[in-house]
Design an enzyme around this catalytic site. Sequence first.
Site, mmCIF file in Angstrom:
data_model
loop_
_atom_site.group_PDB
_atom_site.id
_atom_site.type_symbol
_atom_site.label_atom_id
_atom_site.label_comp_id
_atom_site.label_asym_id
_atom_site.label_seq_id
_atom_site.Cartn_x
_atom_site.Cartn_y
_atom_site.Cartn_z
ATOM 1 C CG HIS A 183 -23.521 74.289 40.325
ATOM 2 N ND1 HIS A 183 -23.948 74.207 39.013
ATOM 3 C CD2 HIS A 183 -22.393 75.044 40.304
ATOM 4 C CE1 HIS A 183 -23.111 74.872 38.241
ATOM 5 N NE2 HIS A 183 -22.155 75.393 38.987
HETATM 6 CA CA CA Z 1 -22.193 75.755 46.320
#
Ligand code: CA
Length: 397
Positions: A183
């Site tokens: 992320h």
């Molecule tokens: Ca990513």
Amino acid sequence: EYGMEKPRGYNVSFHYNPHVEYHHFGSSHPMKPWRLTLTKQLVLAYGLEYCMELYEPRPATFDELAIFHDREYLSFLSNVTPQNAKPDDQAYLAFGFGGDSNDCPVFDGLWNYVSIYSGASMNAAYNLLNKQSDVAINWSGGLHHAKKNLASGFCYINDIVLAIQLLLTQNQRVLYIDIDVHHGDGVEAAFESTDRVFTLSYHKFGIDRNGYPFFPGTGNINEMGPTDPANRGKGHSLNIPIDDGIDDDQYKWLFKTVTGAVIDKYNPTAIVLQSGADSLGGDRLGRFNLNIKAHGFCVETVKNYGRPLLLIGGGGYTPRNVARTWCHETAVCVGAELHNDLPTHIPYIQAFQGTENGGGILYPDLHNTKRHENLNTDVKVRKLVEQAMENLRYLEG
Ligand code: CA
Ligand code: TV1
Ligand code: ZN
């Protein structure tokens, strides 16, 4: 190597300072700056340097890095050495160094390393601002976890945030897209209170058998930035959580559908694409089953929208495949097709030869369900797209 003429009026620039290669995180650490040497060797072996402008950017200065980072953090970062480091020091741990995981070790030349990769991203952003380039590439950047006063997940300075801050001087809306398997939390956090940057990250999300979340543990589908309606950044983040083993067709469909919808809706005047290569099959830390051309499809899709594009690296822990992918994606940018047999006259050719290293070809099959079974059903992927489209409606109100 012949027949790859640069299309007139379409400029690709390659921003690379080779001094970045000579830095080592430690022998067992998965981040290997040496993968950039391999990448450069492939790019040169295929003759791609004749299809773009090459730049050797200077390192960024303390004051340039202070546009995003806290000065106290930068002072620490610029002074700490393996010799003077005190791993039980308050500041040392508070700034994210060492710790149990040792994700962010203090190594020789650390300050030099961070200023080099950051300088390259800033130089690339300036080229887009000057309209000297349509696509500007920095494979040494993309360190998306760094916060303004914290090193995290192999990232000390957030070169992406710095580059976006430069792009914002002349662009009303910048779209950030992140296909690293992790992320892009640092970039999302940096711009959480503005509607002038939209962040979109595709990543592995979930709890493992051992009970630990996949790093950094954030980025579920319901995380869309601040919830306060008075905050301008509300709804300006989109996270696409993916399970182990996703294959080429699923990922390509997911990427083009969601990214297309975001671009249509947000209408950015510049795009930054973090092309972390740890989303490939066979990555040492990743969990997906993507082949090089499926990864490159994302670059091609974004490039075809014709907006000024900053293309940066990121993760990628199987160096030979990182090099293959970023060489392929450089070719995608200049519009060249590369032959599958690797040129044999390149240094480090052994790194690409032998069955376990990809058999001397550019596009080995990386799909391996023995390593990562596909836990994403087509139904789940379709539901994910529906939820993403639902989230995008917040942009209107
Ligand atoms: Ca990513
Ligand atoms: C030293 C030596 C450090 C060997 C770190 C893998 C190591 C890892 C090492 C490692 C490793 C992580 C965590 C655990 C959080 C910690 C560039 C609860 C074999 C952009 C960063 C991943 C990814 C960090 C960076 C992660 C990027 N995985 N061996 N560390 N604690 N940290 O899980 O997004 O690709 O693994
Ligand atoms: Zn990563």
